[in-house]
Design a protein around this motif. Structure first.
Motif, PDB file in Angstrom:
ATOM      1  N   VAL A 100      -0.431   3.722  -5.600  1.00  0.00           N
ATOM      2  CA  VAL A 100       0.521   4.658  -5.239  1.00  0.00           C
ATOM      3  C   VAL A 100       1.407   4.512  -6.198  1.00  0.00           C
ATOM      4  O   VAL A 100       2.033   3.547  -6.766  1.00  0.00           O
ATOM      5  CB  VAL A 100       0.946   4.209  -4.107  1.00  0.00           C
ATOM      6  CG1 VAL A 100       1.893   2.839  -3.999  1.00  0.00           C
ATOM      7  CG2 VAL A 100       2.123   5.359  -3.487  1.00  0.00           C
ATOM      8  N   GLY A 101       1.927   5.862  -6.786  1.00  0.00           N
ATOM      9  CA  GLY A 101       2.799   5.842  -8.067  1.00  0.00           C
ATOM     10  C   GLY A 101       4.125   6.083  -7.498  1.00  0.00           C
ATOM     11  O   GLY A 101       4.451   6.693  -6.433  1.00  0.00           O
ATOM     12  N   CYS A 102       5.146   5.657  -8.105  1.00  0.00           N
ATOM     13  CA  CYS A 102       6.429   5.608  -7.932  1.00  0.00           C
ATOM     14  C   CYS A 102       6.979   7.126  -8.570  1.00  0.00           C
ATOM     15  O   CYS A 102       6.743   7.336  -9.748  1.00  0.00           O
ATOM     16  CB  CYS A 102       7.199   4.573  -8.506  1.00  0.00           C
ATOM     17  SG  CYS A 102       9.089   4.461  -8.285  1.00  0.00           S
ATOM     18  N   ARG A 103       7.558   7.949  -7.728  1.00  0.00           N
ATOM     19  CA  ARG A 103       8.197   9.314  -8.184  1.00  0.00           C
ATOM     20  C   ARG A 103       9.376   9.129  -8.995  1.00  0.00           C
ATOM     21  O   ARG A 103       9.773   9.878  -9.831  1.00  0.00           O
ATOM     22  CB  ARG A 103       8.452  10.090  -6.983  1.00  0.00           C
ATOM     23  CG  ARG A 103       7.300  10.636  -6.148  1.00  0.00           C
ATOM     24  CD  ARG A 103       7.496  11.671  -5.157  1.00  0.00           C
ATOM     25  NE  ARG A 103       8.145  12.915  -6.064  1.00  0.00           N
ATOM     26  CZ  ARG A 103       8.707  13.913  -5.428  1.00  0.00           C
ATOM     27  NH1 ARG A 103       8.777  13.869  -4.163  1.00  0.00           N
ATOM     28  NH2 ARG A 103       9.163  14.806  -5.923  1.00  0.00           N
ATOM     29  N   CYS A 151       9.929   6.298 -11.421  1.00  0.00           N
ATOM     30  CA  CYS A 151       9.974   5.560 -12.724  1.00  0.00           C
ATOM     31  C   CYS A 151       8.289   5.960 -13.107  1.00  0.00           C
ATOM     32  O   CYS A 151       8.092   5.589 -14.164  1.00  0.00           O
ATOM     33  CB  CYS A 151      10.134   4.195 -12.684  1.00  0.00           C
ATOM     34  SG  CYS A 151       8.939   3.455 -11.905  1.00  0.00           S
ATOM     35  N   GLY A 152       7.541   6.365 -12.397  1.00  0.00           N
ATOM     36  CA  GLY A 152       6.003   6.579 -12.653  1.00  0.00           C
ATOM     37  C   GLY A 152       5.276   5.404 -12.713  1.00  0.00           C
ATOM     38  O   GLY A 152       4.012   5.322 -13.000  1.00  0.00           O
ATOM     39  N   ARG A 153       5.794   4.104 -12.382  1.00  0.00           N
ATOM     40  CA  ARG A 153       4.950   2.866 -12.440  1.00  0.00           C
ATOM     41  C   ARG A 153       3.972   3.021 -11.096  1.00  0.00           C
ATOM     42  O   ARG A 153       4.293   3.680  -9.964  1.00  0.00           O
ATOM     43  CB  ARG A 153       5.636   1.743 -12.241  1.00  0.00           C
ATOM     44  CG  ARG A 153       5.133   0.405 -11.935  1.00  0.00           C
ATOM     45  CD  ARG A 153       4.404  -0.073 -13.335  1.00  0.00           C
ATOM     46  NE  ARG A 153       3.463  -1.364 -13.044  1.00  0.00           N
ATOM     47  CZ  ARG A 153       4.228  -2.329 -13.200  1.00  0.00           C
ATOM     48  NH1 ARG A 153       5.320  -2.599 -13.910  1.00  0.00           N
ATOM     49  NH2 ARG A 153       3.341  -3.601 -12.929  1.00  0.00           N
ATOM     50  N   VAL A 154       2.751   2.529 -11.135  1.00  0.00           N
ATOM     51  CA  VAL A 154       1.731   2.662 -10.152  1.00  0.00           C
ATOM     52  C   VAL A 154       1.745   1.135  -9.463  1.00  0.00           C
ATOM     53  O   VAL A 154       1.776   0.138 -10.171  1.00  0.00           O
ATOM     54  CB  VAL A 154       0.568   3.054 -10.490  1.00  0.00           C
ATOM     55  CG1 VAL A 154       0.345   4.645 -10.719  1.00  0.00           C
ATOM     56  CG2 VAL A 154      -0.089   2.397 -11.500  1.00  0.00           C
ATOM     57  N   CYS A 159       9.137   0.075  -5.025  1.00  0.00           N
ATOM     58  CA  CYS A 159       8.955  -0.359  -6.492  1.00  0.00           C
ATOM     59  C   CYS A 159       9.637  -1.246  -7.065  1.00  0.00           C
ATOM     60  O   CYS A 159      10.894  -1.591  -6.827  1.00  0.00           O
ATOM     61  CB  CYS A 159       9.128   1.124  -7.391  1.00  0.00           C
ATOM     62  SG  CYS A 159       8.938   1.031  -8.931  1.00  0.00           S
ATOM     63  N   ALA A 160       9.033  -2.448  -7.672  1.00  0.00           N
ATOM     64  CA  ALA A 160       9.473  -3.578  -8.140  1.00  0.00           C
ATOM     65  C   ALA A 160      10.399  -3.290  -9.369  1.00  0.00           C
ATOM     66  O   ALA A 160      11.270  -4.047  -9.713  1.00  0.00           O
ATOM     67  CB  ALA A 160       8.814  -4.780  -8.222  1.00  0.00           C
ATOM     68  N   ARG A 161       9.995  -2.150 -10.163  1.00  0.00           N
ATOM     69  CA  ARG A 161      10.786  -1.731 -11.419  1.00  0.00           C
ATOM     70  C   ARG A 161      12.093  -1.119 -10.858  1.00  0.00           C
ATOM     71  O   ARG A 161      13.225  -1.513 -11.480  1.00  0.00           O
ATOM     72  CB  ARG A 161       9.911  -0.952 -12.088  1.00  0.00           C
ATOM     73  CG  ARG A 161      10.656  -0.444 -13.415  1.00  0.00           C
ATOM     74  CD  ARG A 161       9.887   0.871 -13.993  1.00  0.00           C
ATOM     75  NE  ARG A 161       8.637   0.133 -14.965  1.00  0.00           N
ATOM     76  CZ  ARG A 161       7.827   0.901 -15.497  1.00  0.00           C
ATOM     77  NH1 ARG A 161       7.786   2.116 -15.568  1.00  0.00           N
ATOM     78  NH2 ARG A 161       6.979   0.183 -16.305  1.00  0.00           N
ATOM     79  N   CYS A 162      12.072  -0.262 -10.118  1.00  0.00           N
ATOM     80  CA  CYS A 162      13.284   0.703  -9.786  1.00  0.00           C
ATOM     81  C   CYS A 162      14.161   0.815  -8.403  1.00  0.00           C
ATOM     82  O   CYS A 162      14.861   1.198  -8.240  1.00  0.00           O
ATOM     83  CB  CYS A 162      13.106   2.183 -10.293  1.00  0.00           C
ATOM     84  SG  CYS A 162      11.821   2.966  -9.365  1.00  0.00           S
TER      85      CYS A 162
END
Length: 215
Positions: A17-20, A22-25, A33-36
């Motif tokens: 599943v992609g994050c809308r 930051c784009g990380r999957v 999302c652990a990034r954003c």
């Protein structure tokens, strides 16, 4: 989809599943999302109802924005009366005074762009998730990117009226005030932008076949 007939594998079909934001999957089932730290959800055509709802509100507000006056001008404390102008009447008046370049800009930003956005969002909502080739998917994505890009330039009429209302206040001589269409137009632009932002571009890739028809 390549001409050689190789399989087309999307993130959704790969169990990702992609994050809308930051784009990380991430693996399917991940909730944040652990990034954003944005919430994650898989692409779902049922979420198009938000697109249709915001778009309907934008179209409804766009109608009075073209019927009612965008700007009201009073001269000599209304002793000589006042004038009102809708968007189209303002364009015609600009043409009458020879300001063709400004008239074109206002007409494009206030009439052509909003109607084109309505048509584009309707088309994207209808074709989202439908069968397509990779070329079709890229074309749909470009249309979506154009809709998002031009959204920020759709407020030019409201900005012009706001600036004139702030600057042209000469007391007894002349004053300019925004008309009821200014609020309707601003709401129409805001609702249309919300409609475009509610559209999930990942749905564009849901219609790709697993492999080409040549296989």
């Amino acid at each position: 989809m390549s001409e050689g007939g190789t399989k087309v594998l999307t993130a959704h079909r790969a169990g990702l599943v992609g994050c809308r934001s930051c784009g990380r999957v991430w693996p399917e089932g991940t909730e944040k999302c652990a990034r954003c730290h944005a919430s994650l959800h898989p692409p779902d055509r049922r979420r198009l109802q938000f697109v249709w709802a915001w778009l309907a509100a934008g179209i409804i507000c766009y109608i009075p924005a073209n019927i009612f006056p965008m700007m009201r001008t009073q001269t000599l404390a209304s002793l000589q009366g006042g004038t009102e102008a809708t968007i189209i009447e303002g364009v015609i008046e600009l043409i009458h005074y020879g300001s063709y370049d400004i008239a074109i800009i206002v007409f494009v930003a206030s009439v052509v762009v909003p109607i084109a956005k309505f048509v584009a969002i309707i088309w994207l909502g209808l074709v989202a998730g439908k069968p397509s080739t990779a070329e079709d998917a890229h074309s749909r994505l470009r249309v979506f990117e154009v809709v998002e890009f031009i959204g920020r330039w759709s407020m030019i009429d409201v900005f012009v009226v706001a600036v004139l209302s702030a600057l042209v206040q000469l007391g007894f001589v002349v004053s300019i005030h925004p008309g009821p269409a200014a609020a309707s137009f601003a709401l129409s632009v805001a609702f249309t932008m919300l409609s475009a932002q509610s559209f999930d571009p990942r749905l564009i890739w849901r219609g790709l076949p697993l492999q080409s028809s040549k296989n």
